[in-house]
Scaffold this active site. Structure first.
Site, mmCIF file in Angstrom:
data_model
loop_
_atom_site.group_PDB
_atom_site.id
_atom_site.type_symbol
_atom_site.label_atom_id
_atom_site.label_comp_id
_atom_site.label_asym_id
_atom_site.label_seq_id
_atom_site.Cartn_x
_atom_site.Cartn_y
_atom_site.Cartn_z
ATOM 1 N N SER A 1 0.833 -1.196 0.000
ATOM 2 C CA SER A 1 0.000 0.000 0.000
ATOM 3 C C SER A 1 0.868 1.245 0.000
ATOM 4 O O SER A 1 1.973 1.249 0.538
ATOM 5 C CB SER A 1 -0.905 0.020 1.237
ATOM 6 O OG SER A 1 -1.630 1.226 1.319
ATOM 7 N N ARG B 1 -0.500 -4.250 -6.889
ATOM 8 C CA ARG B 1 -1.721 -4.875 -6.362
ATOM 9 C C ARG B 1 -2.931 -4.148 -6.909
ATOM 10 O O ARG B 1 -2.928 -2.911 -7.006
ATOM 11 C CB ARG B 1 -1.719 -4.792 -4.827
ATOM 12 C CG ARG B 1 -2.897 -5.523 -4.151
ATOM 13 C CD ARG B 1 -2.784 -7.007 -4.337
ATOM 14 N NE ARG B 1 -3.746 -7.759 -3.523
ATOM 15 C CZ ARG B 1 -4.944 -8.167 -3.940
ATOM 16 N NH1 ARG B 1 -5.353 -7.863 -5.175
ATOM 17 N NH2 ARG B 1 -5.738 -8.855 -3.151
ATOM 18 N N THR C 1 -7.794 1.443 4.104
ATOM 19 C CA THR C 1 -7.348 0.685 5.276
ATOM 20 C C THR C 1 -8.223 0.984 6.486
ATOM 21 O O THR C 1 -8.582 0.082 7.246
ATOM 22 C CB THR C 1 -5.871 1.006 5.585
ATOM 23 O OG1 THR C 1 -5.074 0.699 4.439
ATOM 24 C CG2 THR C 1 -5.374 0.194 6.767
ATOM 25 N N CYS D 1 -0.231 -7.160 -17.327
ATOM 26 C CA CYS D 1 0.407 -7.817 -16.188
ATOM 27 C C CYS D 1 1.654 -7.039 -15.763
ATOM 28 O O CYS D 1 2.532 -6.782 -16.583
ATOM 29 C CB CYS D 1 0.802 -9.252 -16.547
ATOM 30 S SG CYS D 1 1.769 -10.071 -15.246
ATOM 31 N N CYS E 1 4.506 -14.256 -10.675
ATOM 32 C CA CYS E 1 3.253 -13.635 -10.248
ATOM 33 C C CYS E 1 3.380 -12.978 -8.877
ATOM 34 O O CYS E 1 3.802 -13.606 -7.901
ATOM 35 C CB CYS E 1 2.148 -14.686 -10.231
ATOM 36 S SG CYS E 1 0.551 -14.063 -9.683
ATOM 37 N N CYS F 1 -1.298 -9.803 -7.887
ATOM 38 C CA CYS F 1 -2.009 -8.524 -7.970
ATOM 39 C C CYS F 1 -3.450 -8.681 -8.415
ATOM 40 O O CYS F 1 -4.270 -7.811 -8.178
ATOM 41 C CB CYS F 1 -1.262 -7.550 -8.880
ATOM 42 S SG CYS F 1 -1.359 -7.946 -10.645
ATOM 43 N N CYS G 1 -4.743 -9.655 -14.023
ATOM 44 C CA CYS G 1 -5.089 -10.487 -15.178
ATOM 45 C C CYS G 1 -6.506 -11.020 -15.075
ATOM 46 O O CYS G 1 -7.261 -11.030 -16.058
ATOM 47 C CB CYS G 1 -4.096 -11.641 -15.321
ATOM 48 S SG CYS G 1 -3.970 -12.730 -13.875
#
Length: 568
Positions: free
Chosen positions: A113, A315, A351, A512, A537, A540, A543
């Site tokens: 974050s 992310r 958050t 991606c 990978c 996130c 895709c």
């Protein structure tokens, strides 16, 4: 060799400034012919084991544990729920077993974050946070907000009361904060299991949620069992809390089974490299390369010059807001945090709302667990009070007040129209206008055919301010067991080439942010095949969200795999 990426400029991004697969033996011959599609996916969710002779005689029995509450995901929401449950149990002298599973090898290792934290919900949960040494060390001292043109920055004043005002907030490394919260949870008696990925939702015969099963281990890349194969663990509970984060793969199943999205808008998303909306239309756009170009803007570059790149991650994040919130409860379970999507989009914060949703869920669940006169219609408890309590809280009021800001940016004036709308209807009326704007549809449906779009020419990275993709991914600490089926599964192995490449010039090789997808020439014959580099990978979920064919289904790999962020 990848399919060459076509190039040209496109200003299809926005910035808010606050700062190889083995082939199954039976398919080996297929590579030599362009008339037969090479088999890519080997995961049991696509090719069931009961139809695979290699699994005959393999014991599929699982060990089961019973708990009062099982929580999936050790992010801010899941940990808040766990902590609040045990706080209430201690206050009322009740014995409640709370089990929390997390797919990352360590608590906080998958947390990413920009984290300018609104500390309200955190302080409610931990009133003695200073004495306990919570890592909130950097209060915000100044805000600067602006609109970036190609070469200039137009300053925008941050008036009191606007959602972008960060007075009273803290700059935090959210992964470190989550790690600290995990320590508090364990100290209260929560059973925390990092490295255990929840792979399956379990159901009672009456249809209510029974719990979850963690992932199996010891499966070869071609889908066959290894000699070390072990079944996952079943965790049963009276209530299961799903706190997987944005676009959780179990939550996707629950949406369909219980029709949770029947009365809400489609969820829309961004990708947090720096917030790039996933509703873009040009298939040639690369969020990663837009980010690299953004760093060279004259108002951004001076801040970065002389610095050192030390980490990388990406992310997806929910951007649908109030009108995209699904139904939150169902028999045996409920959704909290970024799984249903409580992000305040203009504030660029979720958050605090995630934490509060976790606390409210815990209080609602505790009330039912300790109600001696409770009569449940299903075996799994249906905690409808959670959604009622959330709607009475400041979370609902906050999200409702900003509900029209993001969709107002989709008019003919774009971002400027959104700013005008915000100035009139939010700053003056505080979101009390008697209408709610709708989103324009799913992000996966926004891409236009490549023939109708202009290719984008991105500048070459200089290695000082901007960087190439693969060296960036190397800094994410990402690692997966190589000999396991790819967790990026395809419902139809032919679609990537026959549709995505043919119509959209293979957008998965650009959207991606980790170089997972490549179109490479066939070893024999003409044409291309899709290669999935699943070991890259970073989890996130982009895709799964942006694929125009909705053919990619992200599922969990073996527990402990994925990025290893250190306080990102």
């Amino acid at each position: 060799m990848s399919v060459p990426l076509a190039k040209l400029p496109c200003p299809a991004y926005r910035c808010l400034q606050t700062l190889k697969l083995n082939i199954l033996p039976l398919c080996a011959a297929r590579w030599s012919s362009t008339s037969v599609v090479p088999r890519i996916t080997t995961h049991y969710t696509i090719y069931p084991r009961d139809k695979d002779k290699r699994w005959e005689g393999v014991s599929m029995e699982r060990f089961a544990e019973e708990a009062d509450v099982v929580i999936v995901g050790a992010g801010p929401a899941g940990l808040s729920a766990a902590v609040r449950l045990k706080q209430l149990a201690a206050e009322r002298e009740k014995d409640i077993r709370v089990c929390l599973v997390e797919k990352a090898a360590q608590i906080g290792a998958h947390t990413l974050s920009g984290a300018c934290l609104d500390p309200g919900a955190f302080k409610e949960l931990f009133p003695d946070w200073k004495e306990k040494g919570a890592p909130l060390n950097t209060p915000v001292t100044e805000d600067r907000f602006g609109i970036l043109t190609e070469k200039y920055r137009i300053p925008v004043p941050i008036l009191p009361g606007l959602p972008m005002n960060n007075h009273g907030n803290y700059i935090v490394r959210l992964g470190h904060l989550v790690t600290w919260m995990g320590e508090q949870a364990e100290a209260l008696g929560v059973e925390v299991y990092p490295g255990y990925a929840a792979a399956e939702v379990l159901f009672h015969e009456d249809g209510s949620v029974k719990g979850i099963a963690t992932n199996d281990v010891g499966i070869q890349k071609d889908g066959a069992p290894k000699t070390t194969f072990e079944r996952g663990l079943e965790l049963h509970a009276k209530v299961t809390i799903f706190a997987e984060g944005c676009h959780g793969h179990l939550a996707k199943q629950l949406y369909k089974k219980f029709n949770l999205r029947a009365d809400c808008d489609t969820q829309t998303y961004g990708i947090g490299l720096k917030e790039v909306g996933l509703d873009y239309q040009n298939p040639y756009l690369s969020p990663f390369r837009e980010f690299q170009r953004w760093k060279h803007h004259p108002s951004i570059q001076p801040t970065l010059e002389g610095g050192k790149r030390i980490a990388y991650g990406a992310r997806a994040l929910n951007e649908g807001g109030f009108q995209s919130i699904p139904k939150l409860t169902f028999p045996g379970g409920l959704l909290i945090g970024c799984s249903p999507g409580f992000m305040n989009v203009p504030k660029i914060k979720g958050t605090h709302t995630a934490m509060k949703s976790g606390s409210l869920a815990a209080e609602s669940i505790f009330s039912q667990l300790t109600n001696e006169n409770l009569q449940s219609k299903t075996i799994g408890l249906h905690v409808t009070e959670y959604e009622d309590n959330l709607k009475k809280s400041w979370v609902w009021k906050e999200l409702y007040s900003v509900r029209n800001i993001r969709p107002s940016c989709h008019g003919i004036l774009g971002l400027y129209g959104g700013m005008i709308y915000t100035g009139i209807f939010y700053w003056i009326l505080r979101g009390m206008e008697p209408w709610t704007l709708k989103h324009k549809g799913s992000d996966s449906a926004q891409l236009r055919p490549a023939k109708d779009c202009t290719p984008i020419e991105y500048p070459k990275p200089d290695g000082k301010i901007s960087f190439d993709l693969l060296s960036s991914v190397a800094l994410s600490g990402t690692n997966h067991e190589h000999d396991q089926p790819a967790h990026l599964t395809l419902k139809d192995d032919s679609i990537p080439v026959n549709r995505n490449l043919a119509v959209y010039d293979g957008p998965e090789q650009r959207f991606c942010p980790a170089g997972v997808y490549e179109f490479v020439p066939l070893e024999q014959g003409d044409g291309f095949r899709l290669q999935i580099n699943a070991q890259n990978c970073v989890h996130c979920k982009t895709c799964d969200i942006k694929d125009p064919s909705q053919n990619i289904n992200w599922v969990v790999p073996e527990g402990g795999g994925g990025p290893a962020y250190n306080g990102m």
